[in-house]
Design a protein around this motif. Structure first.
Motif, mmCIF file in Angstrom:
data_model
loop_
_atom_site.group_PDB
_atom_site.id
_atom_site.type_symbol
_atom_site.label_atom_id
_atom_site.label_comp_id
_atom_site.label_asym_id
_atom_site.label_seq_id
_atom_site.Cartn_x
_atom_site.Cartn_y
_atom_site.Cartn_z
ATOM 1 N N GLY A 59 39.974 53.592 30.286
ATOM 2 C CA GLY A 59 40.363 54.875 29.723
ATOM 3 C C GLY A 59 41.229 54.721 28.482
ATOM 4 N N GLN A 60 42.194 53.815 28.551
ATOM 5 C CA GLN A 60 43.092 53.628 27.400
ATOM 6 C C GLN A 60 42.376 52.953 26.244
ATOM 7 O OE1 GLN A 60 47.071 52.353 27.827
ATOM 8 N NE2 GLN A 60 47.375 53.375 29.796
ATOM 9 N N PHE A 61 41.467 52.026 26.584
ATOM 10 C CA PHE A 61 40.754 51.299 25.541
ATOM 11 C C PHE A 61 39.713 52.185 24.867
ATOM 12 C CE2 PHE A 61 37.228 48.225 24.525
ATOM 13 C CZ PHE A 61 37.830 47.711 23.385
ATOM 14 N N GLY A 62 38.996 52.943 25.668
ATOM 15 C CA GLY A 62 38.024 53.878 25.115
ATOM 16 C C GLY A 62 36.613 53.327 24.962
ATOM 17 N N GLY A 63 36.487 52.018 24.711
ATOM 18 C CA GLY A 63 35.164 51.432 24.501
ATOM 19 C C GLY A 63 34.632 50.759 25.755
ATOM 20 N N GLY A 64 33.577 49.981 25.564
ATOM 21 C CA GLY A 64 32.998 49.240 26.683
ATOM 22 C C GLY A 64 33.659 47.878 26.828
ATOM 23 N N ILE A 65 33.779 47.404 28.051
ATOM 24 C CA ILE A 65 34.347 46.073 28.301
ATOM 25 C C ILE A 65 33.284 45.191 28.958
ATOM 26 C CG2 ILE A 65 36.106 44.755 29.555
ATOM 27 C CD1 ILE A 65 38.015 47.045 29.218
ATOM 28 N N ALA A 66 32.874 44.164 28.218
ATOM 29 C CA ALA A 66 31.919 43.198 28.770
ATOM 30 C C ALA A 66 32.679 42.326 29.752
ATOM 31 C CB ALA A 66 31.338 42.336 27.657
ATOM 32 N N ALA A 67 32.163 42.196 30.972
ATOM 33 C CA ALA A 67 32.893 41.394 31.958
ATOM 34 C C ALA A 67 31.983 40.807 33.021
ATOM 35 C CB ALA A 67 33.989 42.219 32.635
ATOM 36 N N PRO A 68 31.822 39.499 32.990
ATOM 37 C CA PRO A 68 31.242 38.813 34.140
ATOM 38 C C PRO A 68 32.354 38.560 35.147
ATOM 39 C CG PRO A 68 31.655 37.242 32.385
ATOM 40 C CD PRO A 68 32.157 38.582 31.896
ATOM 41 N N SER A 69 32.012 38.033 36.299
ATOM 42 C CA SER A 69 33.038 37.651 37.260
ATOM 43 C C SER A 69 33.913 36.556 36.636
ATOM 44 C CB SER A 69 32.392 37.167 38.558
ATOM 45 O OG SER A 69 31.394 36.202 38.289
ATOM 46 N N ALA A 70 35.207 36.563 36.971
ATOM 47 C CA ALA A 70 36.175 35.690 36.290
ATOM 48 C C ALA A 70 36.261 34.308 36.945
ATOM 49 C CB ALA A 70 37.549 36.366 36.254
ATOM 50 N N ASN A 71 35.131 33.628 36.999
ATOM 51 C CA ASN A 71 35.067 32.276 37.579
ATOM 52 C C ASN A 71 34.213 31.409 36.667
ATOM 53 O OD1 ASN A 71 32.993 34.264 38.826
ATOM 54 N ND2 ASN A 71 31.987 32.270 38.969
ATOM 55 N N LYS A 72 34.263 30.092 36.875
ATOM 56 C CA LYS A 72 33.364 29.206 36.147
ATOM 57 C C LYS A 72 31.935 29.467 36.582
ATOM 58 C CE LYS A 72 36.348 26.640 33.772
ATOM 59 N NZ LYS A 72 36.362 26.569 32.279
ATOM 60 N N PHE A 73 31.002 29.309 35.671
ATOM 61 C CA PHE A 73 29.591 29.558 35.939
ATOM 62 C C PHE A 73 29.118 28.795 37.184
ATOM 63 C CE2 PHE A 73 25.033 28.542 35.099
ATOM 64 C CZ PHE A 73 24.563 29.838 35.162
ATOM 65 N N GLY A 74 28.491 29.530 38.109
ATOM 66 C CA GLY A 74 27.926 28.889 39.296
ATOM 67 C C GLY A 74 28.894 28.734 40.452
ATOM 68 N N CYS A 75 30.184 28.958 40.206
ATOM 69 C CA CYS A 75 31.186 28.781 41.280
ATOM 70 C C CYS A 75 31.459 30.107 42.005
ATOM 71 C CB CYS A 75 32.469 28.201 40.712
ATOM 72 S SG CYS A 75 32.207 26.557 40.004
ATOM 73 N N ILE A 76 32.404 30.044 42.942
ATOM 74 C CA ILE A 76 32.682 31.215 43.782
ATOM 75 C C ILE A 76 33.455 32.278 43.000
ATOM 76 C CG2 ILE A 76 33.840 31.962 45.901
ATOM 77 C CD1 ILE A 76 33.566 29.044 46.900
ATOM 78 N N SER A 77 33.021 33.524 43.101
ATOM 79 C CA SER A 77 33.699 34.610 42.388
ATOM 80 C C SER A 77 35.108 34.817 42.937
ATOM 81 C CB SER A 77 32.911 35.916 42.541
ATOM 82 O OG SER A 77 31.658 35.835 41.927
ATOM 83 N N PRO A 78 36.038 35.265 42.067
ATOM 84 C CA PRO A 78 37.428 35.478 42.494
ATOM 85 C C PRO A 78 37.645 36.870 43.064
ATOM 86 C CG PRO A 78 37.239 35.743 40.122
ATOM 87 C CD PRO A 78 35.850 35.483 40.632
ATOM 88 N N THR A 79 38.369 36.947 44.172
ATOM 89 C CA THR A 79 38.697 38.257 44.744
ATOM 90 C C THR A 79 40.204 38.499 44.782
ATOM 91 O OG1 THR A 79 38.531 37.304 46.964
ATOM 92 C CG2 THR A 79 36.578 38.401 46.112
ATOM 93 N N THR A 80 40.983 37.570 44.210
ATOM 94 C CA THR A 80 42.417 37.809 44.019
ATOM 95 C C THR A 80 42.801 37.279 42.633
ATOM 96 O OG1 THR A 80 43.183 35.654 44.821
ATOM 97 C CG2 THR A 80 42.908 37.369 46.483
ATOM 98 N N ALA A 81 43.963 37.745 42.162
ATOM 99 C CA ALA A 81 44.468 37.256 40.875
ATOM 100 C C ALA A 81 44.761 35.755 40.964
ATOM 101 C CB ALA A 81 45.723 38.030 40.475
ATOM 102 N N ALA A 82 45.203 35.300 42.141
ATOM 103 C CA ALA A 82 45.499 33.872 42.312
ATOM 104 C C ALA A 82 44.233 33.026 42.161
ATOM 105 C CB ALA A 82 46.145 33.623 43.680
ATOM 106 N N HIS A 83 43.096 33.532 42.650
ATOM 107 C CA HIS A 83 41.834 32.809 42.449
ATOM 108 C C HIS A 83 41.555 32.639 40.942
ATOM 109 C CE1 HIS A 83 40.096 34.478 46.520
ATOM 110 N NE2 HIS A 83 40.955 33.491 46.707
ATOM 111 N N VAL A 84 41.749 33.721 40.198
ATOM 112 C CA VAL A 84 41.472 33.671 38.759
ATOM 113 C C VAL A 84 42.405 32.668 38.101
ATOM 114 C CG1 VAL A 84 41.383 34.946 36.592
ATOM 115 C CG2 VAL A 84 40.807 36.110 38.735
ATOM 116 N N ARG A 85 43.668 32.729 38.491
ATOM 117 C CA ARG A 85 44.634 31.841 37.873
ATOM 118 C C ARG A 85 44.278 30.373 38.136
ATOM 119 N NH1 ARG A 85 50.843 31.973 37.357
ATOM 120 N NH2 ARG A 85 50.849 33.625 38.896
ATOM 121 N N SER A 86 43.845 30.082 39.356
ATOM 122 C CA SER A 86 43.543 28.679 39.645
ATOM 123 C C SER A 86 42.253 28.229 38.950
ATOM 124 C CB SER A 86 43.509 28.423 41.157
ATOM 125 O OG SER A 86 42.244 28.720 41.682
ATOM 126 N N ASP A 87 41.317 29.140 38.726
ATOM 127 C CA ASP A 87 40.062 28.755 38.051
ATOM 128 C C ASP A 87 40.211 28.711 36.535
ATOM 129 O OD1 ASP A 87 38.992 28.892 40.568
ATOM 130 O OD2 ASP A 87 37.578 30.508 40.151
#
Ligand code: TXA
Ligand code: MG
Length: 294
Positions: free
Chosen positions: A105-133
């Motif tokens: 809403g604040q940005f107004g445009g579109g946000i391209a976003a794949p899952s925040a993990n390395k390609f082929g690995c397990i998708s993150p479901t917490t911020a800590a997962h993202v941080r470690s990957d």
């Protein structure tokens, strides 16, 4: 920037900035011919990204957005190959998470976003997962707590004459059929490519085996990491034992966290008890089949 959605955490960048999107691909180690989903704040923005918005798309958007559903539509003029992997289609979704919607809403445009993990690995479901990957490689992680749904969105292709299911998710084919009056067909050869539908994806590093219930009784498993519907038996010699929920939605919510914990243990192998074959388990089964070692 990584941000929470109701499904999994996304790694987002301005969808109209090719350099920003290129950086997502670099960080993920993702091949350039794999399209990303563009997240939008509301269905009113569909026309900016899609050149045709069929009746089916309007109906699904009206009923299920914001929510864990991605629609693949014919891309609008000016939507670059850098978003679509060279396909003539674009994947679009309004995520059902207050933090994601606030950012959009604040940005107004579109946000391209794949899952925040390395390609082929397990998708993150917490911020800590993202941080470690990806922690060292990205600018910001917005922590919105653990994801409620825990597996990626259902993807429906509406770019051709009939709806086709490209990826199963929390929203099942029955729910889509109830909205459209027609059941989405399974993927066929003409369907757009989708890396989430590669045979091997969402995979832990340790070998993962799916074990049917009858095999459980017979196996003398040791030093394995186990995800199973039953409690750990007395005297069991395995490295880790996680008792899974028998409710498919709770199972899905915890699945990636569990797989990460099993993978991080000192086990030789990950053993997962095969979930039931019924429709309500379709999305979980899909992820487990892709996570297992071939
Ligand atoms: O739940 C989700 O969908 C999460 C959150 C962050 O929104 N995103 C996600 O993105 O799972 P990703 O990139 O990991 O998976 C997106 C899937 C891929 O399988 C991709 O091929 C497919 O969507 N996809 C995207 N655009 C497409 C297109 N134009 N045609 C066919 N498939 C497309
Ligand atoms: Mg992914």
């Amino acid at each position: 920037m990584a941000f929470p959605t109701e499904t999994v955490y996304g790694l987002g960048a301005d969808a109209s900035n090719p350099a920003a999107v290129a950086r997502i691909y670099r960080v993920k180690g993702r091949p350039a011919n794999h399209p990303v989903i563009v997240h939008i704040g509301d269905a009113g923005q569909l026309e900016r990204w899609a050149r045709e918005v069929p009746e089916h798309a309007r109906k699904l958007a009206a009923r299920l957005w914001p929510g864990p559903l991605t629609l693949v539509l014919k891309r609008a003029l000016g939507v670059g190959d850098y978003l679509t992997g060279g396909e003539d289609t674009i994947g679009l979704r309004v995520p059902g998470h207050p933090v994601a919607l606030e950012v959009l809403g604040q940005f107004g445009g579109g946000i391209a976003a794949p899952s925040a993990n390395k390609f082929g690995c397990i998708s993150p479901t917490t911020a800590a997962h993202v941080r470690s990957d990806l922690g060292k490689e990205i600018d910001l992680i917005l922590d919105g707590g653990p994801c409620e749904i825990g597996i990626e969105s259902t993807i429906i292709d509406l770019s051709r004459d009939r709806p086709v299911l490209l990826r199963p998710g929390r929203i099942g084919t029955e729910e889509i059929a109830a909205t459209l009056g027609v059941k989405p067909e399974p993927r066929d050869r003409g369907a757009p490519r989708a890396p989430g539908t590669l045979e091997s994806h969402y995979a832990p590093r340790k070998p993962l085996r799916l074990v049917a219930i009858e095999q459980w009784e017979r196996g003398a498993w040791q030093n394995c990491a186990v995800l199973c519907f039953r409690a750990r038996p007395v005297g069991d010699k395995n490295a880790v034992w996680i008792r899974a929920s028998t409710d498919p939605q709770r199972y899905a919510r915890d699945l990636y966290s569990s797989l990460r914990a099993l993978d991080a243990s000192g086990c030789d192998e990950i053993l997962v008890e095969e979930p039931p074959a019924s429709a309500e388990w379709a999305a979980v089964r899909d992820r487990l089949l892709r996570a297992r070692s071939k």
